[in-house]
Design a protein around this motif. Sequence first.
Motif, PDB file in Angstrom:
ATOM      1  N   VAL A 460     -70.999 -69.803 114.799  1.00 47.63           N
ATOM      2  CA  VAL A 460     -70.156 -70.034 113.633  1.00 47.63           C
ATOM      3  C   VAL A 460     -70.227 -68.830 112.713  1.00 47.63           C
ATOM      4  O   VAL A 460     -71.307 -68.373 112.346  1.00 47.63           O
ATOM      5  CB  VAL A 460     -70.616 -71.286 112.853  1.00 47.63           C
ATOM      6  CG1 VAL A 460     -69.717 -71.506 111.647  1.00 47.63           C
ATOM      7  CG2 VAL A 460     -70.626 -72.492 113.764  1.00 47.63           C
ATOM      8  N   MET A 462     -70.149 -67.350 109.380  1.00 57.57           N
ATOM      9  CA  MET A 462     -70.352 -67.869 108.030  1.00 57.57           C
ATOM     10  C   MET A 462     -69.475 -67.148 106.999  1.00 57.57           C
ATOM     11  O   MET A 462     -69.248 -67.658 105.908  1.00 57.57           O
ATOM     12  CB  MET A 462     -71.831 -67.768 107.636  1.00 57.57           C
ATOM     13  CG  MET A 462     -72.728 -68.749 108.375  1.00 57.57           C
ATOM     14  SD  MET A 462     -72.198 -70.480 108.215  1.00 57.57           S
ATOM     15  CE  MET A 462     -72.950 -70.926 106.643  1.00 57.57           C
ATOM     16  N   GLU A 464     -66.343 -66.629 107.397  1.00 58.39           N
ATOM     17  CA  GLU A 464     -65.115 -67.443 107.348  1.00 58.39           C
ATOM     18  C   GLU A 464     -65.332 -68.720 106.561  1.00 58.39           C
ATOM     19  O   GLU A 464     -64.448 -69.155 105.824  1.00 58.39           O
ATOM     20  CB  GLU A 464     -64.651 -67.769 108.769  1.00 58.39           C
ATOM     21  CG  GLU A 464     -63.900 -66.623 109.388  1.00 58.39           C
ATOM     22  CD  GLU A 464     -63.592 -66.859 110.853  1.00 58.39           C
ATOM     23  OE1 GLU A 464     -63.616 -68.045 111.272  1.00 58.39           O
ATOM     24  OE2 GLU A 464     -63.352 -65.868 111.567  1.00 58.39           O
ATOM     25  N   GLU A 465     -66.510 -69.291 106.721  1.00 59.21           N
ATOM     26  CA  GLU A 465     -66.825 -70.498 105.942  1.00 59.21           C
ATOM     27  C   GLU A 465     -66.694 -70.199 104.453  1.00 59.21           C
ATOM     28  O   GLU A 465     -66.121 -70.972 103.692  1.00 59.21           O
ATOM     29  CB  GLU A 465     -68.260 -70.957 106.239  1.00 59.21           C
ATOM     30  CG  GLU A 465     -68.466 -71.525 107.618  1.00 59.21           C
ATOM     31  CD  GLU A 465     -67.840 -72.901 107.819  1.00 59.21           C
ATOM     32  OE1 GLU A 465     -67.929 -73.733 106.901  1.00 59.21           O
ATOM     33  OE2 GLU A 465     -67.259 -73.125 108.905  1.00 59.21           O
ATOM     34  N   SER A 468     -63.185 -69.864 103.362  1.00 53.01           N
ATOM     35  CA  SER A 468     -62.444 -71.119 103.269  1.00 53.01           C
ATOM     36  C   SER A 468     -63.066 -72.043 102.213  1.00 53.01           C
ATOM     37  O   SER A 468     -62.795 -73.234 102.171  1.00 53.01           O
ATOM     38  CB  SER A 468     -62.392 -71.816 104.627  1.00 53.01           C
ATOM     39  OG  SER A 468     -63.701 -72.115 105.045  1.00 53.01           O
ATOM     40  N   ASN A 470     -66.315 -72.892 101.587  1.00 56.76           N
ATOM     41  CA  ASN A 470     -67.565 -73.615 101.808  1.00 56.76           C
ATOM     42  C   ASN A 470     -68.739 -72.723 101.413  1.00 56.76           C
ATOM     43  O   ASN A 470     -69.083 -71.790 102.111  1.00 56.76           O
ATOM     44  CB  ASN A 470     -67.658 -74.015 103.284  1.00 56.76           C
ATOM     45  CG  ASN A 470     -68.973 -74.731 103.592  1.00 56.76           C
ATOM     46  OD1 ASN A 470     -69.758 -75.023 102.695  1.00 56.76           O
ATOM     47  ND2 ASN A 470     -69.180 -75.008 104.865  1.00 56.76           N
ATOM     48  N   ARG A 471     -69.338 -73.017 100.270  1.00 56.90           N
ATOM     49  CA  ARG A 471     -70.434 -72.177  99.791  1.00 56.90           C
ATOM     50  C   ARG A 471     -71.800 -72.738 100.158  1.00 56.90           C
ATOM     51  O   ARG A 471     -72.821 -72.190  99.763  1.00 56.90           O
ATOM     52  CB  ARG A 471     -70.328 -71.963  98.274  1.00 56.90           C
ATOM     53  CG  ARG A 471     -69.144 -71.109  97.877  1.00 56.90           C
ATOM     54  CD  ARG A 471     -69.313 -70.474  96.513  1.00 56.90           C
ATOM     55  NE  ARG A 471     -68.494 -69.256  96.426  1.00 56.90           N
ATOM     56  CZ  ARG A 471     -69.005 -68.034  96.493  1.00 56.90           C
ATOM     57  NH1 ARG A 471     -70.296 -67.850  96.626  1.00 56.90           N
ATOM     58  NH2 ARG A 471     -68.206 -66.974  96.420  1.00 56.90           N
ATOM     59  N   SER A 475     -72.293 -75.060 107.782  1.00 56.15           N
ATOM     60  CA  SER A 475     -70.893 -74.934 108.161  1.00 56.15           C
ATOM     61  C   SER A 475     -70.330 -76.322 108.432  1.00 56.15           C
ATOM     62  O   SER A 475     -71.081 -77.268 108.681  1.00 56.15           O
ATOM     63  CB  SER A 475     -70.774 -74.066 109.406  1.00 56.15           C
ATOM     64  OG  SER A 475     -71.484 -74.671 110.467  1.00 56.15           O
ATOM     65  N   GLN A 476     -68.992 -76.399 108.382  1.00 53.21           N
ATOM     66  CA  GLN A 476     -68.329 -77.670 108.641  1.00 53.21           C
ATOM     67  C   GLN A 476     -68.744 -78.245 110.002  1.00 53.21           C
ATOM     68  O   GLN A 476     -69.093 -79.403 110.122  1.00 53.21           O
ATOM     69  CB  GLN A 476     -66.803 -77.433 108.582  1.00 53.21           C
ATOM     70  CG  GLN A 476     -65.997 -78.658 108.228  1.00 53.21           C
ATOM     71  CD  GLN A 476     -66.505 -79.354 106.953  1.00 53.21           C
ATOM     72  OE1 GLN A 476     -66.897 -78.689 105.984  1.00 53.21           O
ATOM     73  NE2 GLN A 476     -66.523 -80.683 106.977  1.00 53.21           N
ATOM     74  N   LYS A 479     -72.302 -79.535 110.112  1.00 57.92           N
ATOM     75  CA  LYS A 479     -72.416 -80.784 109.354  1.00 57.92           C
ATOM     76  C   LYS A 479     -71.874 -81.950 110.194  1.00 57.92           C
ATOM     77  O   LYS A 479     -72.541 -82.981 110.334  1.00 57.92           O
ATOM     78  CB  LYS A 479     -71.623 -80.640 108.058  1.00 57.92           C
ATOM     79  CG  LYS A 479     -71.866 -81.765 107.090  1.00 57.92           C
ATOM     80  CD  LYS A 479     -71.226 -81.480 105.731  1.00 57.92           C
ATOM     81  CE  LYS A 479     -71.092 -82.770 104.948  1.00 57.92           C
ATOM     82  NZ  LYS A 479     -69.759 -83.342 104.973  1.00 57.92           N
ATOM     83  N   GLN A 668     -75.359 -70.289 113.238  1.00 57.03           N
ATOM     84  CA  GLN A 668     -74.610 -69.772 112.086  1.00 57.03           C
ATOM     85  C   GLN A 668     -75.008 -68.324 111.834  1.00 57.03           C
ATOM     86  O   GLN A 668     -76.194 -68.008 111.809  1.00 57.03           O
ATOM     87  CB  GLN A 668     -74.916 -70.611 110.849  1.00 57.03           C
ATOM     88  CG  GLN A 668     -74.580 -72.070 111.009  1.00 57.03           C
ATOM     89  CD  GLN A 668     -74.689 -72.842 109.704  1.00 57.03           C
ATOM     90  OE1 GLN A 668     -74.034 -73.849 109.543  1.00 57.03           O
ATOM     91  NE2 GLN A 668     -75.495 -72.360 108.763  1.00 57.03           N
ATOM     92  N   TYR A 670     -73.726 -64.274 109.981  1.00 55.35           N
ATOM     93  CA  TYR A 670     -72.767 -63.407 109.277  1.00 55.35           C
ATOM     94  C   TYR A 670     -72.337 -62.241 110.161  1.00 55.35           C
ATOM     95  O   TYR A 670     -71.458 -61.483 109.802  1.00 55.35           O
ATOM     96  CB  TYR A 670     -73.395 -62.859 107.986  1.00 55.35           C
ATOM     97  CG  TYR A 670     -73.564 -63.916 106.936  1.00 55.35           C
ATOM     98  CD1 TYR A 670     -72.525 -64.198 106.035  1.00 55.35           C
ATOM     99  CD2 TYR A 670     -74.745 -64.632 106.838  1.00 55.35           C
ATOM    100  CE1 TYR A 670     -72.674 -65.179 105.071  1.00 55.35           C
ATOM    101  CE2 TYR A 670     -74.895 -65.612 105.874  1.00 55.35           C
ATOM    102  CZ  TYR A 670     -73.864 -65.890 104.993  1.00 55.35           C
ATOM    103  OH  TYR A 670     -74.002 -66.857 104.047  1.00 55.35           O
TER     104      TYR A 670
END
Length: 803
Positions: A460, A462, A464-465, A468, A470-471, A475-476, A479, A668, A670
């Motif tokens: 994932v 992060m 992009e999270e 979008s 999501n701080r 990540s979606q 979760k 997750q 970067y």
Amino acid sequence: MNIASVIVDVQAKSINQTFDYLIPERYVDILTTGMRVIVPFGPRKITGFVVGLKDNSEFDKLKEIIEVLDIEPVLTEELLELGKWVADDTLTMYITAYQAMLPQVLKAQYKKELVRNTDERLPEDLEFLFAGRDYISFEEFEQSSIPYSKLQKAIQETAISINYLVKSKITKKYVTFVEPNKEIYLIEESLMDLPQNATKQRELLGYFIKHPNPIEQGKLLKLTNTTRSTIKTLIEKGLLREYKQEVYRNPYDENAFERTYPLTLTEQQERAILPIKEKIEKQEHDVFLVHGVTGSGKTEIYLQAIQEVLEKGKEAIVLVPEISLTPQMVKRFKGRFGDKVAVMHSALSNGEKYDEWRKIQSKEVSVVVGARSAIFAPFENIGIIIIDEEHETTYKQEDQPRYHARDVAIKRGQYHQCPVVLGSATPTLESFARAQKGVYTLATLDKRTNEKEMPEVSIVDMREELHSGNRSMFSQVLKESIEQTIARGEQIVLLLNRRGYSTFVMCRDCGHVKECPHCDIALTYHKRNNQLKCHYCSYEEPMPNVCPECSSDSIRYFGTGTQRVEESLSQLMPHVRVIRMDVDTTRKKGAHEKLLKQFANKEADILLGTQMIAKGLDFGNVTLVGVLTADSMLHLPDFRSSEKTFQLLTQVSGRAGRHELPGQVIIQTYTPEHYSIQLSSQYDYKQFFLQEMHIRRKFRYPPYVFLALITVSHPNHVRAIQFTQRIVHYLSKVVQEETTTVLGPTPSPVTRVKDRYRYQCMIKYKNEPDLRRNIKKIINLYEEEMRKENLLITVDMQPYHLM
Ligand SMILES: Nc1ncnc2c1ncn2[C@@H]1O[C@H](COP(=O)(O)OP(=O)(O)OP(=O)(O)O)[C@@H](O)[C@H]1O
Ligand SMILES: [Zn+2]
Ligand SMILES: [Zn+2]
């Protein structure tokens, strides 16, 4: 022979030699090499190790040995030689190496006492000395004129034993046993002679008529509901007798381990074990690298190879990393070999460690499972040495002597002519390269024993999270997967990769990490002057305010602790039950074990932790593994950071889907494009190896070259730099110009520690046979400054922590 050569406990460079001492008459027959002694040294009394015995000395006016500390040698001939080799190889004192080989208890200051173990008459003079007491101080014996050999004989006959008192704590544990003192028919007769109202005495005798075996006094009192005075009466009547017996503190209750039996090996396992067994059979040395994916059954291979060795009457050493010495691991060895196994790790008390060590020394066990220092186990007939998770850096000691257990293992393997087996799902580049060259024999296991696929890994991004909106740290996808897993009644392992936080600087918008333009290694942030520095070549630049890549002002060093993750988890998913495992929650003895047990009992949905949860855990119900920040180690000022990241991600992924249920892994990051992350998600060790080797060659790092690190520290900043400068200068002149590079002075990553400034000189070399000698010369050269100015020079011939 009445002269002993002794290595004394004095820390100075010129003391790496033996001193001759006269052996007093009463020690002559009993003193052997490998025993510790107390000798006069100048005005002091110090300890030392006897390394040789002889008739003549080139010195006259020898002083006498004051005291002999051991009845049996604590170091064998092999270990005495090995200690010298370790010391020479790591450039430390012999005495330091010897001390590192022994349990703490034997290093400490202690007193001794003599314990009487028997009611039977001792030889007249000893009987006189004890004068009715069970314990006497050793000094009393020393002051008497009884020959040492007499005591030694009594000790060998177990009538007397020696007890070491460490800070007045008893190091050996004794228990009183009671048993019948006459044939049972005589006891029966006595019982009939007893008056009817002597009920307690009757009960006791009745017990022994049914159970004539010795029994612990405590147990006996409980079973028969009698008192100590009843026992005493019967002892006085000569019907019972009591004696003391040493019991080992046993941190593991043998009965708690279910006995296991050899499994039928898979074809891959069979192929891997065959050449190992062959070497065991032929009594030949070889080094094997077992490269097997997580869950491929490496441990079963170790177990069956050990079995083979035990059947030949030989011994086995198994090293496992400290943090994977979990009850699970211990269980597997104790389950197979029962009380033949000693376990050595740092969570044991000093007394427990000493007991385990003595079980090895007295050959009561034939397998030791332990952390790094177990490699010095005083076995004398070793048939195999196994190093599990050979890539773990805990096998390198970061204190003097700075040895690597792998090197010591191979040395001992050569001595005993036995195989050394290195096992890992992610071998070090060094070992794999050696296997490729044919120096080690490679065995590959690329399938799990359950024939299941390796768990699917998704990466994932992060960044992009963040974009979008999501701080949070989750990540979606992660979760949602957590929710789904819990809904299925399955469990989750969450890894927070925390090592080395807040030293590197990263842009949260684009993932950009500032690296050194010359070294391909992340720059380290120095808060004091707001600078970024390279710890390999001394390059530096100011900390930027905006990201040089994308101009975002979100560039910063960041830190996240497990505690914060736990808080944020409970905010996000209040119903989730979490067990947090990190240095804080596992500090107490047994805590680690307790938390794992709770998790195994499904008392929690999520096991959240740092590196310590990545290894060795085998829970069937874990189907989801999440890694919160895969990058945090990637940018440490360490050329091994990619390798370590690859290893960690592979290990933690291996925790999912180990049994029937299929597993899933979410990473997750970067920097999703980084090859460590990409290739670990594909379980492609081989490609990772090739790519990383290419980089190591380009930037000249191991295994292409060897490294040596000299660290200079001094209270005065300028002096520290000056001394390092001189060392660099000196070495540059004596090394081979074309193939060796001498770097420095470079500030250590933590430049000031305890008000001392630390600078480094790093040597990269291919072939430098005189390097150790030259470094020794330097140290000798600065001896006076070391004493007068508080200058400190430390040398690491195989640096892992470049701090
Ligand atoms: N020959 C076999 N037949 C059936 N099951 C086996 C066999 N060998 C091992 N196993 C089982 O497979 C599982 C994984 O084996 P093991 O833990 O030995 O693998 P490993 O390679 O040491 O794993 P890791 O590196 O992840 O610790 C264990 O539950 C073990 O009992
Ligand atoms: Zn940026
Ligand atoms: Zn650099």
